[in-house]
Structures are given as structure tokens and as C-alpha cells.
Design an enzyme around this catalytic site. Structure first.
Site, mmCIF file in Angstrom:
data_model
loop_
_atom_site.group_PDB
_atom_site.id
_atom_site.type_symbol
_atom_site.label_atom_id
_atom_site.label_comp_id
_atom_site.label_asym_id
_atom_site.label_seq_id
_atom_site.Cartn_x
_atom_site.Cartn_y
_atom_site.Cartn_z
ATOM 1 N N TYR A 182 0.653 -1.488 0.010
ATOM 2 C CA TYR A 182 -0.131 -0.190 -0.065
ATOM 3 C C TYR A 182 0.812 0.775 0.090
ATOM 4 O O TYR A 182 0.144 2.356 -0.034
ATOM 5 C CB TYR A 182 -1.005 0.156 0.983
ATOM 6 C CG TYR A 182 -1.753 -1.142 1.211
ATOM 7 C CD1 TYR A 182 -1.716 -2.031 0.767
ATOM 8 C CD2 TYR A 182 -3.516 -1.156 0.970
ATOM 9 C CE1 TYR A 182 -2.821 -2.773 1.092
ATOM 10 C CE2 TYR A 182 -4.240 -1.477 0.238
ATOM 11 C CZ TYR A 182 -3.711 -2.751 0.527
ATOM 12 O OH TYR A 182 -4.812 -4.060 0.207
ATOM 13 N N ASP B 70 -3.665 -18.419 4.748
ATOM 14 C CA ASP B 70 -4.260 -19.351 3.979
ATOM 15 C C ASP B 70 -4.989 -19.886 4.587
ATOM 16 O O ASP B 70 -6.719 -20.241 4.636
ATOM 17 C CB ASP B 70 -3.824 -20.322 2.778
ATOM 18 C CG ASP B 70 -2.629 -20.767 2.636
ATOM 19 O OD1 ASP B 70 -1.448 -20.550 4.157
ATOM 20 O OD2 ASP B 70 -1.904 -21.554 1.935
ATOM 21 N N LYS C 65 3.035 -15.215 5.593
ATOM 22 C CA LYS C 65 2.939 -15.642 4.505
ATOM 23 C C LYS C 65 4.451 -16.263 4.524
ATOM 24 O O LYS C 65 4.826 -16.511 3.575
ATOM 25 C CB LYS C 65 2.235 -15.390 2.927
ATOM 26 C CG LYS C 65 2.457 -16.683 2.306
ATOM 27 C CD LYS C 65 1.550 -17.372 1.915
ATOM 28 C CE LYS C 65 1.784 -18.574 1.568
ATOM 29 N NZ LYS C 65 0.863 -20.076 1.317
ATOM 30 N N ASP D 242 -6.484 -6.373 5.314
ATOM 31 C CA ASP D 242 -7.425 -5.657 4.073
ATOM 32 C C ASP D 242 -8.802 -7.159 4.359
ATOM 33 O O ASP D 242 -9.378 -6.617 4.647
ATOM 34 C CB ASP D 242 -7.081 -5.313 3.126
ATOM 35 C CG ASP D 242 -7.527 -4.241 2.261
ATOM 36 O OD1 ASP D 242 -9.054 -4.194 2.951
ATOM 37 O OD2 ASP D 242 -7.274 -3.846 1.228
#
Ligand code: ATP
Length: 341
Positions: free
Chosen positions: A125, A207, A174, A231
Site C-alpha cells: 500500500y 491461507d 505467509k 485488508d
């Protein structure tokens, strides 16, 4: 004592829902002296700038703002006002609670009470993007994660959990694939966690986290994560409790904070006294908590929850057949609040 707070009414339904909220707050027992400033489309028309300096100066001075939804004007050259405000004041925490309220249709009905702390400034971002050749055959986004940026959001989440008696923090990452950026965030989390032995700590790969949140959200309490994952997961969490209708959010930096509803400006129903002001009212609950007016915050949340649970004075988005106006909803909340105070 009176608090001086910046009020940005915003676009679309913003003026209606912020007016209803300010009215309700008059019955909270907390005295607020609003400094009203305009941003968004309203400001563009008046000042030819969607984010006038006056807005920046007001927040800079008052250090707290309640903000209605802002539309970034369509067209080249206009930066996102929300992103610009976050950057200007280094609002590195995006705090998004997701709670079940009786009376709101949702997948889960029993006491979901999650808080997501999303890093608000770094990674994908920061707007470092470009096409890598003139034929636009490939593009690159650079997402930088820093130790300082990771540490301050993770530390904020732990301090919040400690202060509010929350049990557990789950860090989401991740790091198995993004070994450097994700790995750094996870490493910092493990270090900071050692300073807070009273708060349980675990971590999950994003995930798996998405699946676990849907299958059994009760196993989570507070969640801290990087910008993009935050987000997505914060909207997922809102989805678990019935969507954005009751979703408040806060953007917080060091000694400065801005509170808002997560939903947009709903131009389709603007000016009709139909909008549901509950989300921005819940944002004002977060604001009262932030300034230390804990009792007033609890009472206001109770009053909103009671009106929603009773279902007699709710807006059209909650009951299509039998609904009241934005103002009538506010009056019902005031009535409950006066009974509690
Ligand atoms: P924006 O561009 O400002 O994000 P949008 O229309 O794309 O606006 P939302 O404003 O979030 O996105 O609106 C999505 C839908 O939800 C619309 O139909 C809108 O009327 C409805 N909606 C959003 N907020 C509210 C609210 N507070 N009360 C009632 N309906 C709402």
C-alpha cells in the site's frame, strides 16, 4: 472538561450519520466540542481540493477525528484521501473489531468478538508500482516491510490486549513463501511476544487462517497482520458477523487517531434519512474508549446493541418492511442511553 475533536462529515450519507452520532454523543455524559471541517467531494466543490490544509491542521491540533465516509473524486491526479490521511499522520494501526450483535443476520450468532490489527502503511500500500516496459506487458509492485513498522503494530496489538484483558494474539503471515518480508514480520512478532507473557501468542499462515476463521472463529481473539492480508481478513471477519452494517474502524498512530465506519458513502441513499448510522456510532464508541471514557463507551455500545436487538427502531438495511429513519434510530439510541445514565 470538554474534548475538542475534529469532525469530518464526509460525502454521501456522511453528513446524516455523523449528525446522528454527534446528537447521540450529547447524551453520553462526555462533553465534546466539535471542530467541523470538510473533506472529499464537498471540499472539492468549495476549495478545489478534496483534502484541504484546514483538515490536516485541525487533526494536527486536536489529535482525534471522527470521519464520515469520503469519496475520492474520480479522475486523474486525485490521491485517495483516506490513504493520504493515514500517511500524513502515520496512522500505522488499522483496528477493526468484528462482533456479533443480536438482531443482525449472520453466519454465526453466538458471541464472536474478534479484533484485527492491520498494519496500515507498509508493504503493497505504499504505492511503489510501475510497468516494467513501455508496452505494459508486465508490472511490478514493491512491498517493503520494515522491522520498525512491524514492531510498532505488533507492540500496539499486545499493549491493547494487555490493557483490555484480551487473551490471545494470532499473528498472520505467509513466511513459508515470502521468506524475507513475511519472515521478518513473524520474527519480530516472536520477539515482541516474549515481553508479554500474560498474552497467549500463536501464528498462522494466511491461507489456513482464512479457512480456520470461517470454520471456527471462536478459536481467535486478537489478530495482527500485514497490510494486504489485514485488508482481506478484516472484511472476512465482518462477513462472519453480518457484513459492514455494524463495522467500525480506527486508524491510529502515536498520539493521534481517526475513527470511521468501514462502509462507503452510499450515494444511492444519500440525503434520504435512510442510512444506518450504527457503524459510525460504534466508531464513536471506539473513540470514547480511546480517550479513556470507558464507562460512556460501554453504555453507548449497550444502547446501540439494545435498539438493534429489539428490532423495532432499525433502518431499512436491517428490516426492509418495517423500518425507521436515521434520526429515529438515533432517538431510540438516545432513549436507551438516557435510561442507562
Ligand atoms: P463508495 O464509493 O463511497 O465506497 P459504494 O456505494 O461503492 O460507495 P458503499 O457506500 O459501502 O459502497 O455501499 C454499498 C451498498 O451498501 C449501497 O447499496 C449502500 O446503499 C449500502 N450501504 C452502505 N452503507 C450503508 C449504511 N450506513 N446504511 C444503509 N445502507 C448502506
Amino acid at each position: 472538561m470538554s474534548y475538542r475533536i475534529t469532525l469530518i462529515p464526509g460525502d454521501g450519507i456522511g453528513p446524516e450519520i455523523t449528525k446522528a452520532t454527534a446528537k447521540v454523543l450529547e447524551h453520553s455524559g462526555v462533553k465534546i466540542d466539535w471542530e467541523v471541517v470538510e473533506a472529499g467531494v464537498a471540499a472539492l466543490e468549495k476549495y478545489h481540493d478534496p483534502l484541504p490544509q484546514e483538515v490536516i491542521d485541525s487533526i494536527d491540533k486536536n489529535r482525534i477525528a471522527l470521519k464520515g465516509p469520503l469519496t475520492t473524486p474520480v479522475g486523474k491526479g486525485f490521491r485517495s484521501i483516506n490513504v493520504a490521511l493515514r500517511k500524513e499522520f502515520e496512522l500505522y494501526v488499522n483496528q477493526r473489531p468484528a462482533k456479533t450483535y443480536k438482531g443482525i443476520k449472520s453466519l454465526y450468532f453466538d458471541n464472536i468478538d474478534l479484533i484485527i490489527f492491520r498494519e496500515n502503511l507498509e508493504e503493497f500500500y505504499s504505492g511503489i508500482e510501475h510497468y516494467i516496459d513501455s508496452s505494459r506487458s508486465a508490472a511490478e509492485t514493491i512491498g517493503i516491510i520494515t522491522k520498525r513498522g512491524s514492531e510498532r503494530i505488533i507492540r500496539y496489538a499486545f499493549n491493547y490486549a494487555k490493557k483490555h484483558g484480551r487473551k490471545k494474539i494470532t499473528l498472520v503471515h505467509k513466511a513459508n513463501i515470502l521468506k524475507f518480508t513475511g519472515g521478518l514480520f513473524l520474527d519480530v512478532g516472536e520477539e515482541v511476544a516474549k515481553e508479554f507473557p500474560e498474552v497467549q501468542f500463536d501464528h498462522k499462515i494466511v491461507d489456513n487462517m482464512a479457512m480456520q476463521m470461517v470454520m471456527n472463529p471462536y478459536q481467535f481473539d486478537c489478530i495482527v497482520t500485514t497490510n494486504l492480508f489485514g485488508d482481506i481478513l478484516s472484511d472476512l471477519a465482518s462477513g462472519l458477523v453480518g457484513g459492514l452494517g455494524m463495522a467500525p474502524g480506527a486508524n491510529i498512530g502515536d498520539g493521534v487517531a481517526m475513527f470511521e465506519a468501514v462502509h462507503g458513502s452510499a450515494p444511492d441513499i444519500a440525503g434520504q434519512n435512510l442510512a444506518n448510522p450504527a457503524a459510525i456510532m460504534l466508531a464513536s464508541v471506539m473513540m470514547l474508549e480511546y480517550i479513556g471514557e470507558v464507562k460512556a463507551a460501554m453504555n453507548l455500545e449497550k444502547a446501540i446493541a439494545k435498539v438493534i436487538a429489539e428490532g423495532k427502531n432499525v433502518t431499512k438495511d436491517i428490516n426492509q418492511q418495517n423500518y425507521v429513519s436515521t434520526d429515529q434510530f438515533a432517538d431510540a439510541v438516545i432513549n436507551e442511553l438516557d435510561n442507562l445514565n
